[in-house]
Design a protein around this motif. Structure first.
Motif, PDB file in Angstrom:
ATOM      1  N   GLN A 163     -11.582  -9.601 -42.829  1.00 26.91           N
ATOM      2  CA  GLN A 163     -12.565  -8.518 -42.911  1.00 26.91           C
ATOM      3  C   GLN A 163     -13.922  -8.963 -42.376  1.00 26.91           C
ATOM      4  N   ARG A 164     -14.256 -10.223 -42.571  1.00 24.81           N
ATOM      5  CA  ARG A 164     -15.523 -10.743 -42.031  1.00 24.81           C
ATOM      6  C   ARG A 164     -15.485 -10.759 -40.507  1.00 24.81           C
ATOM      7  N   GLU A 165     -14.372 -11.190 -39.938  1.00 23.86           N
ATOM      8  CA  GLU A 165     -14.241 -11.237 -38.485  1.00 23.86           C
ATOM      9  C   GLU A 165     -14.219  -9.833 -37.894  1.00 23.86           C
ATOM     10  N   GLU A 166     -13.711  -8.871 -38.655  1.00 28.74           N
ATOM     11  CA  GLU A 166     -13.631  -7.496 -38.167  1.00 28.74           C
ATOM     12  C   GLU A 166     -15.017  -6.934 -37.854  1.00 28.74           C
ATOM     13  N   LYS A 167     -16.018  -7.348 -38.604  1.00 28.66           N
ATOM     14  CA  LYS A 167     -17.371  -6.839 -38.382  1.00 28.66           C
ATOM     15  C   LYS A 167     -17.887  -7.203 -36.984  1.00 28.66           C
ATOM     16  N   SER A 168     -17.591  -8.433 -36.540  1.00 34.28           N
ATOM     17  CA  SER A 168     -18.031  -8.830 -35.199  1.00 34.28           C
ATOM     18  C   SER A 168     -17.265  -8.062 -34.126  1.00 34.28           C
ATOM     19  N   VAL A 169     -16.002  -7.735 -34.406  1.00 31.29           N
ATOM     20  CA  VAL A 169     -15.207  -6.957 -33.450  1.00 31.29           C
ATOM     21  C   VAL A 169     -15.728  -5.525 -33.384  1.00 31.29           C
ATOM     22  N   GLN A 170     -16.125  -4.977 -34.520  1.00 27.85           N
ATOM     23  CA  GLN A 170     -16.701  -3.631 -34.535  1.00 27.85           C
ATOM     24  C   GLN A 170     -17.967  -3.576 -33.688  1.00 27.85           C
ATOM     25  N   LYS A 171     -18.773  -4.616 -33.779  1.00 29.64           N
ATOM     26  CA  LYS A 171     -19.995  -4.680 -32.967  1.00 29.64           C
ATOM     27  C   LYS A 171     -19.642  -4.696 -31.482  1.00 29.64           C
ATOM     28  N   ALA A 172     -18.614  -5.477 -31.132  1.00 33.14           N
ATOM     29  CA  ALA A 172     -18.194  -5.558 -29.726  1.00 33.14           C
ATOM     30  C   ALA A 172     -17.667  -4.211 -29.229  1.00 33.14           C
ATOM     31  N   ILE A 173     -17.011  -3.465 -30.109  1.00 29.13           N
ATOM     32  CA  ILE A 173     -16.503  -2.143 -29.730  1.00 29.13           C
ATOM     33  C   ILE A 173     -17.659  -1.191 -29.445  1.00 29.13           C
ATOM     34  N   ARG A 174     -18.665  -1.224 -30.299  1.00 27.69           N
ATOM     35  CA  ARG A 174     -19.837  -0.363 -30.087  1.00 27.69           C
ATOM     36  C   ARG A 174     -20.520  -0.692 -28.758  1.00 27.69           C
ATOM     37  N   GLU A 175     -20.654  -1.982 -28.477  1.00 30.14           N
ATOM     38  CA  GLU A 175     -21.309  -2.397 -27.232  1.00 30.14           C
ATOM     39  C   GLU A 175     -20.492  -1.965 -26.022  1.00 30.14           C
ATOM     40  N   ALA A 176     -19.163  -2.085 -26.138  1.00 25.80           N
ATOM     41  CA  ALA A 176     -18.298  -1.664 -25.032  1.00 25.80           C
ATOM     42  C   ALA A 176     -18.405  -0.159 -24.811  1.00 25.80           C
ATOM     43  N   ALA A 177     -18.473   0.600 -25.907  1.00 26.69           N
ATOM     44  CA  ALA A 177     -18.587   2.056 -25.795  1.00 26.69           C
ATOM     45  C   ALA A 177     -19.902   2.456 -25.130  1.00 26.69           C
ATOM     46  N   LYS A 178     -20.964   1.729 -25.448  1.00 29.36           N
ATOM     47  CA  LYS A 178     -22.263   2.027 -24.832  1.00 29.36           C
ATOM     48  C   LYS A 178     -22.222   1.795 -23.325  1.00 29.36           C
ATOM     49  N   ARG A 179     -21.384   0.854 -22.890  1.00 34.90           N
ATOM     50  CA  ARG A 179     -21.252   0.593 -21.447  1.00 34.90           C
ATOM     51  C   ARG A 179     -20.226   1.515 -20.801  1.00 34.90           C
ATOM     52  N   ASN A 180     -19.703   2.459 -21.577  1.00 34.27           N
ATOM     53  CA  ASN A 180     -18.636   3.352 -21.104  1.00 34.27           C
ATOM     54  C   ASN A 180     -17.354   2.573 -20.784  1.00 34.27           C
ATOM     55  N   ASP A 181     -17.211   1.402 -21.362  1.00 32.45           N
ATOM     56  CA  ASP A 181     -16.032   0.576 -21.115  1.00 32.45           C
ATOM     57  C   ASP A 181     -15.039   0.787 -22.253  1.00 32.45           C
ATOM     58  N   MET A 182     -14.338   1.914 -22.238  1.00 35.07           N
ATOM     59  CA  MET A 182     -13.414   2.246 -23.300  1.00 35.07           C
ATOM     60  C   MET A 182     -12.112   1.461 -23.202  1.00 35.07           C
ATOM     61  N   VAL A 183     -11.857   0.826 -22.067  1.00 30.74           N
ATOM     62  CA  VAL A 183     -10.670  -0.026 -21.935  1.00 30.74           C
ATOM     63  C   VAL A 183     -10.810  -1.227 -22.867  1.00 30.74           C
ATOM     64  N   SER A 184     -11.973  -1.886 -22.787  1.00 30.70           N
ATOM     65  CA  SER A 184     -12.221  -3.017 -23.681  1.00 30.70           C
ATOM     66  C   SER A 184     -12.302  -2.562 -25.124  1.00 30.70           C
ATOM     67  N   ALA A 185     -12.961  -1.426 -25.356  1.00 29.65           N
ATOM     68  CA  ALA A 185     -13.099  -0.909 -26.713  1.00 29.65           C
ATOM     69  C   ALA A 185     -11.727  -0.648 -27.325  1.00 29.65           C
ATOM     70  N   LYS A 186     -10.835  -0.088 -26.535  1.00 31.46           N
ATOM     71  CA  LYS A 186      -9.508   0.231 -27.052  1.00 31.46           C
ATOM     72  C   LYS A 186      -8.697  -1.042 -27.311  1.00 31.46           C
ATOM     73  N   ALA A 187      -8.848  -2.041 -26.434  1.00 29.32           N
ATOM     74  CA  ALA A 187      -8.147  -3.305 -26.643  1.00 29.32           C
ATOM     75  C   ALA A 187      -8.609  -3.969 -27.935  1.00 29.32           C
ATOM     76  N   LEU A 188      -9.908  -3.937 -28.182  1.00 22.74           N
ATOM     77  CA  LEU A 188     -10.453  -4.531 -29.404  1.00 22.74           C
ATOM     78  C   LEU A 188     -10.057  -3.716 -30.633  1.00 22.74           C
ATOM     79  N   ALA A 189     -10.053  -2.393 -30.495  1.00 26.25           N
ATOM     80  CA  ALA A 189      -9.657  -1.534 -31.610  1.00 26.25           C
ATOM     81  C   ALA A 189      -8.212  -1.809 -32.014  1.00 26.25           C
TER      82      ALA A 189
END
Length: 229
Positions: free
Chosen positions: A40-66
Motif C-alpha cells: 500500500q505504501r508503494e501504491e502511493k508512488s504509483v498513483q503519483k506516476a499515474i497522475r503525472e502520466a495523465a497530465k502529459r496525455n500519456d494514457m498508455v503509461s497510465a494504464k500500464a501502471l494502473a
C-alpha cells in the motif's frame, strides 16, 4: 549428535505444542500485515506516476501502471484472506486444548486440515504451511496432505478482462480529474488506445512513452514485484 539430542529432548505436551503453533501463526499474521503495508505504501508512488502520466496525455503509461496497482490490490485481498484463515486455524487449535487435556493427545480436526490445505496453495504462505502440514500430521491433528499446487489465478488469462475493467476504474479514480480536463474526443481516444500488434497478429504490450521512459516504468514494476513477493 543432533539426532541423539533430539531423542533425549522431551517431547512437548499437547498444550505446549498448541501454544507454539499459535505463536508461529501470530508471527505469520504479522508478516502478512507488514507485506500489506509495504504494498500500500508503494501504491502511493504509483498513483503519483499515474497522475503525472495523465497530465502529459500519456494514457498508455497510465494504464500500464494502473494495471500494476490492480494486481497489487488483488494480492492484498488475498493476503487478508490468508490472514483470516491463519486466525481460524489458531482458533480451532485453541478449541482443541480442552479435548487434549481430557484424552492426553491432540485429536484430528477436519476444519484445520481444510484450512491448511487451502493455505498450501497460497504462494505467500505455502512454505510455512507445508511445515505445519508435516508437524500437524506427525502430531495427529490432520492427515497427510499432498498438494504442491500453487494458486496462480492472478496471472490467468481468464482474469484479463476483469483486470482491464478494474484498470479503467483505477484510472477514473486516480487520473479522472486530470483526464477530465482534456477534450472529450482526445480523452476517449487515448484511454481506449489498444496494445500494439505485431506482424504475426499477436498483441504486444504497448511501450509507454511517459513516466519518463520505459526504464522508469520497469523500475516501478520491479519495486511493486519486490513488495508483493
Amino acid at each position: 549428535m543432533e539426532k541423539v539430542m533430539n531423542i533425549l529432548k522431551p517431547k512437548p505436551n499437547p498444550q505446549q505444542q498448541l501454544r507454539d503453533w499459535q505463536r508461529r501463526l501470530r508471527q505469520e499474521c504479522r508478516n502478512i500485515e507488514r507485506q500489506i503495508q509495504d504494498i500500500q505504501r508503494e501504491e502511493k508512488s504509483v498513483q503519483k506516476a499515474i497522475r503525472e502520466a495523465a497530465k502529459r496525455n500519456d494514457m498508455v503509461s497510465a494504464k500500464a501502471l494502473a494495471k500494476e496497482i490492480v494486481r497489487s490490490r488483488k494480492i492484498v485481498t488475498r493476503l487478508y484472506e490468508n490472514k483470516a484463515q491463519l486466525n481460524s486455524i489458531s482458533m480451532h487449535l485453541g478449541e482443541s486444548v480442552a479435548i487434549a487435556r481430557t484424552v492426553g493427545h491432540l485429536s484430528k480436526s477436519a476444519d484445520v486440515m481444510k484450512l491448511v490445505n487451502n493455505l498450501m496453495k497460497a504462494p505467500e504462505v505455502a512454505t510455512t504451511m507445508q511445515e505445519f502440514n508435516k508437524e500437524m500430521t506427525k502430531a495427529g491433528v490432520i492427515e497427510e496432505i499432498v498438494n504442491d499446487a500453487v494458486d496462480s489465478a492472478l496471472d490467468s488469462e481468464d482474469m484479463e478482462e476483469e483486470i482491464e475493467e478494474e484498470v479503467d476504474k483505477v484510472l477514473t479514480a486516480i487520473a479522472g480529474e486530470t483526464a477530465a480536463e482534456l477534450p472529450e474526443a482526445i480523452r476517449k481516444e487515448i484511454i481506449k488506445q489498444p496494445a500494439q500488434t505485431s506482424e504475426n497478429g499477436q498483441e504486444e504490450e504497448a511501450i509507454p512513452e511517459g513516466v519518463d521512459d520505459e526504464e522508469e516504468l520497469e523500475e516501478i514494476r520491479a519495486r511493486l514485484a519486490k513488495v508483493r513477493s
